[in-house]
Each structure stands twice: as structure tokens, then as C-alpha cells.
Design a protein around this motif. Structure first.
Motif, PDB file in Angstrom:
ATOM      1  N   GLU A   1       0.837  -1.184   0.000  1.00  0.00           N
ATOM      2  CA  GLU A   1       0.000   0.000   0.000  1.00  0.00           C
ATOM      3  C   GLU A   1       0.883   1.249   0.000  1.00  0.00           C
ATOM      4  N   THR A   2       0.371   2.337  -0.552  1.00  0.00           N
ATOM      5  CA  THR A   2       1.186   3.538  -0.712  1.00  0.00           C
ATOM      6  C   THR A   2       1.725   4.047   0.617  1.00  0.00           C
ATOM      7  N   GLY A   3       0.878   4.057   1.658  1.00  0.00           N
ATOM      8  CA  GLY A   3       1.321   4.543   2.962  1.00  0.00           C
ATOM      9  C   GLY A   3       2.447   3.701   3.533  1.00  0.00           C
ATOM     10  N   GLU A   4       2.276   2.377   3.479  1.00  0.00           N
ATOM     11  CA  GLU A   4       3.319   1.481   3.974  1.00  0.00           C
ATOM     12  C   GLU A   4       4.595   1.615   3.148  1.00  0.00           C
ATOM     13  N   LEU A   5       4.420   1.776   1.828  1.00  0.00           N
ATOM     14  CA  LEU A   5       5.569   1.903   0.938  1.00  0.00           C
ATOM     15  C   LEU A   5       6.369   3.159   1.270  1.00  0.00           C
ATOM     16  N   MET A   6       5.694   4.287   1.501  1.00  0.00           N
ATOM     17  CA  MET A   6       6.390   5.537   1.809  1.00  0.00           C
ATOM     18  C   MET A   6       7.133   5.432   3.141  1.00  0.00           C
ATOM     19  N   ALA A   7       6.515   4.755   4.120  1.00  0.00           N
ATOM     20  CA  ALA A   7       7.174   4.572   5.415  1.00  0.00           C
ATOM     21  C   ALA A   7       8.429   3.723   5.271  1.00  0.00           C
ATOM     22  N   SER A   8       8.354   2.678   4.478  1.00  0.00           N
ATOM     23  CA  SER A   8       9.519   1.809   4.276  1.00  0.00           C
ATOM     24  C   SER A   8      10.612   2.533   3.506  1.00  0.00           C
ATOM     25  N   LEU A   9      10.221   3.311   2.516  1.00  0.00           N
ATOM     26  CA  LEU A   9      11.212   4.065   1.744  1.00  0.00           C
ATOM     27  C   LEU A   9      11.920   5.085   2.628  1.00  0.00           C
ATOM     28  N   LEU A  10      11.164   5.723   3.537  1.00  0.00           N
ATOM     29  CA  LEU A  10      11.779   6.677   4.454  1.00  0.00           C
ATOM     30  C   LEU A  10      12.815   5.979   5.335  1.00  0.00           C
ATOM     31  N   HIS A  11      12.458   4.786   5.842  1.00  0.00           N
ATOM     32  CA  HIS A  11      13.397   4.024   6.664  1.00  0.00           C
ATOM     33  C   HIS A  11      14.655   3.675   5.861  1.00  0.00           C
ATOM     34  N   LEU A  12      14.464   3.213   4.643  1.00  0.00           N
ATOM     35  CA  LEU A  12      15.596   2.835   3.807  1.00  0.00           C
ATOM     36  C   LEU A  12      16.473   4.042   3.474  1.00  0.00           C
ATOM     37  N   GLU A  13      15.822   5.200   3.311  1.00  0.00           N
ATOM     38  CA  GLU A  13      16.580   6.417   3.018  1.00  0.00           C
ATOM     39  C   GLU A  13      17.407   6.835   4.228  1.00  0.00           C
ATOM     40  N   LEU A  14      16.827   6.727   5.425  1.00  0.00           N
ATOM     41  CA  LEU A  14      17.551   7.066   6.645  1.00  0.00           C
ATOM     42  C   LEU A  14      18.718   6.113   6.885  1.00  0.00           C
ATOM     43  N   GLU A  15      18.560   4.873   6.431  1.00  0.00           N
ATOM     44  CA  GLU A  15      19.628   3.878   6.566  1.00  0.00           C
ATOM     45  C   GLU A  15      20.701   4.035   5.491  1.00  0.00           C
TER      46      GLU A  15
END
Length: 381
Positions: free
Chosen positions: A345-359
Motif C-alpha cells: 500500500e502507498t502509505g506502507e511503501l512511503m514509510a519503508s522508503l523513508l526508513h531505507l533512506e535514513l539507513e
């Protein structure tokens, strides 16, 4: 008058650029011999001021305007701990001496003997992607840890990442400037320049002290970067760019050229692809470079390469985050494409992308996302 003072005096003559300098020296044998010629023997296109300067030099020698400037330049260099290397000096770098009409004089801050180490030039875009910066930094760290000095131009972007990577790898790095060595450009890299010197590296230019960052200086700088090096690595570059000029100069100097391929959708990869089509070696790991350069240094085989199977990052990711990393692969992807490929889902995807970006595994681009160098290492085998 010694050869260095004569060379500095001739280079100061109005209207004398590097090309005309070498034409005259090749014709008359030395800078000192050129300075003793009647003006009509030199070049009728020289400005009147040059004729007057030359006549005064022949009358007054070291007391002339040209002679006084040369002596003052040497004194300023001594005061600033800047070495002046004449082309005929024993410690003038041998590889640079091999190129056609090399710089008559090099100004060097730091350790001049560093210029004789086996070097790899690392060049690329000032506005490189996060992945490009990671690649420049990691490859430079690998090569520096194995004994290669890393040479670049101290510019923002790939150049700075290459210098930083070399320092991280515990090696030496050389910054070639298009300004005087007493005028660090860009100013934002002044701290990096001091770190290079503190690590026994060198800052080099063929420009006199105080020279400003004029556009015409940078092709000359690029020629020195490639001329000092056994090979040149192109990380990211547009088809029309100074980095691509450096790579072409390396080919003209019969040096090896390496390029990291990228996505066909990334305009910063097109310069690399262009060079690969025209004879550059495609690079995936630091070993690709060391092996092509003839195994000059031992120990490379024990060093982890940029794309080796070190994927410790992936063990910390959730199953959903791993799917996103796999879906990104080697190309930039839009949010819509990632949602379709991962089923998130778009919301879950954006949250995961944010985590990956921070990492530090993913970076955002206009219209989408792509993997960084660390993200590439996290790709499943």
C-alpha cells in the motif's frame, strides 16, 4: 640564471601561454635561450608589452620586471612552504613528464614525493547522485587501502567523495587545482584540503600563486589529473562535461580509462556509457581496476570490493523492505512502479522508503527512488 627562474620569467612574458612556451623552448633549446632572443625571432603576434619586457630583461637580467617577478614568486613559495618542481627536476613526476608538452613548472603543497606514487584518477559529476558519491567514495577507499594514491580535482561531488574515500581508506590523495595552490577552490572544500595535507598528500597546480578560478584553467587542470595517473575512473558524467574531457585526455595520453555503468534512464550515466563504447573498461569492483593496471600492487585480492558479497545491511531489513530493495534493482523507479512490483500500500511503501533512506540504502530522485551504493550491496544474490 638557473632553469627554474628562467622558466618562471618566460611564462610571465605577456602573451606566452603553455603552447607558445613549448614551441619556443623546442625551437631554441631552453627558456634561458628564448629570453636572449631578439623579439623578431620569437613571434610577431606577441603584444608590444612583451617586446618591451624582453628588451628590459636582456638589459637588466634579474633586476628586470620579469626577473623580479620570478624571484618574488620563488620567495613567496618558500614562505608558504610550496615546492616548485621544474620539468627537469628529478622529483618531477615521471608519468606526467611523459605526456606531450607537460607543465613546465608544478606548484606543490604537501609531500611532492606523493606525486610519484602509482595513482588512479577518480572524476565525475559535481551534482552526482547519492549512488555515484557512494561508488566514488567506496572504490577510492578500496584502492587507497591497497596502495594507490587517489587523484582528483577537489571539486564538489565526485571529486570530494574520491578524496574523502582515500582518506577513509588510510591512503594518500592528490588534489589538482585550476587555481593557485594558495587559493583553494571551492572554498567549501578548504577543510578537506587541509585533511589531504595532514594525511601526507599533496595539492598541485601549474598556475602561479594567487591565480583565480578562471574557466580556461580547468582543461589544463584536467590534463594534469589524467597525466599523473596510471588510469582514470569515470564515476558519473554527462556527455558534455569536464569529467568526460579528463577521460578523453587519458585515452590520448595512452592511459587506461575505466567507467562505472548506470541506468539507461540516468543522464549522469550517459558519459560513462559513451566512454565504454569508445574503449573504457567497465568497472564493477576495485579489483577490476587493479587487475587491469597490471597487478602493480599486492594485497588487492584480500580487499573487499565495492560490489562484493558483503550484505550485512540486508539482515536488518523487514521482508517488505527487502522486496523494495529487490524491486529497485539497478534502475530508478517511481512510487507507482514500486507499489505495483511489491504489492505494498502507498502509505506502507512511503514509510519503508523513508526508513531505507535514513539507513542510507535508498535516495530520492525527481519522480522516484534509486538504490545507493550501500543499497546495491544489500541486493539479494
Amino acid at each position: 640564471m638557473d632553469a627554474l627562474t628562467a622558466t618562471l620569467s618566460l611564462l610571465r612574458l605577456e602573451g606566452i601561454g603553455p603552447g607558445l612556451y613549448w614551441q619556443l623552448v623546442e625551437r631554441f633549446g631552453s627558456a634561458a635561450a628564448v629570453l636572449q632572443q631578439p623579439p623578431q625571432n620569437l613571434n610577431r603576434k606577441l603584444p608590444e608589452r612583451a617586446h618591451a619586457q624582453l628588451a628590459e630583461f636582456q638589459r637588466r637580467g634579474p633586476e628586470s620586471e620579469l626577473g623580479q617577478w620570478a624571484l618574488a614568486e620563488r620567495a613567496r613559495c618558500a614562505e608558504l612552504c610550496v615546492y616548485l618542481l621544474h620539468r627537469d627536476d628529478d622529483i618531477y613526476p615521471a608519468l606526467l613528464k611523459e605526456i606531450h608538452r607537460p607543465p613546465p613548472v608544478l606548484y606543490v603543497r604537501g609531500n611532492p614525493h606523493t606525486l610519484s606514487l602509482p595513482q588512479v584518477a577518480v572524476v565525475g559529476a559535481r551534482r552526482a547522485s547519492r549512488a555515484g558519491l557512494d561508488n566514488a567514495r567506496d572504490l577510492s577507499a578500496d584502492l587507497a587501502a591497497s596502495g594507490f594514491a587517489i587523484t582528483s580535482g577537489l571539486a564538489l561531488g565526485v571529486d570530494a567523495a574520491a578524496h574523502s574515500g582515500a582518506l577513509k581508506g588510510g591512503g594518500k590523495t592528490i588534489a589538482v587545482l585550476g587555481t593557485g595552490v594558495d587559493r583553494i577552490y571551492p572554498v567549501r572544500n578548504a577543510v578537506l584540503a587541509e585533511q589531504i595535507l595532514a594525511a601526507d598528500g599533496a595539492i598541485v597546480s601549474e598556475m602561479p600563486l594567487g591565480s583565480a578560478p578562471e574557466a580556461g584553467n580547468f582543461p589544463r587542470r584536467n590534463r594534469v589529473i589524467s597525466g599523473l595517473s596510471l588510469g582514470t575512473l569515470l564515476v558519473e558524467a554527462a556527455v558534455r562535461s569536464g569529467s568526460l574531457i579528463t577521460a578523453r585526455l587519458a585515452l590520448e595520453q595512452n592511459r587506461e580509462v575505466f567507467a562505472i555503468p548506470g541506468s539507461i534512464h540516468n543522464p549522469m550515466a550517459r558519459g560513462c556509457h559513451h566512454m565504454i563504447k569508445h574503449g573504457a573498461h567497465l568497472v564493477e569492483t576495485s579489483r577490476d581496476i587493479a587487475e587491469q593496471l597490471g597487478g602493480l600492487l599486492s594485497g588487492m585480492a584480500s580487499q573487499p570490493g565495492l560490489f562484493d558479497d558483503d550484505r550485512s545491511e540486508v539482515s536488518q531489513l523487514t521482508a517488505e523492505q527487502r522486496r523494495i530493495v529487490s524491486a529497485l534493482g539497478g534502475d530508478p523507479r517511481s512510487i507507482e512502479q514500486l507499489a505495483r512490483d511489491t504489492g505494498c500500500e502507498t502509505g506502507e511503501l512511503m514509510a519503508s522508503l523513508l526508513h531505507l533512506e535514513l539507513e542510507g540504502l535508498v535516495e530520492s530522485l525527481p519522480g522516484g527512488y534509486q538504490l545507493t551504493g550501500s543499497g546495491v550491496r544489500a541486493l539479494p544474490g
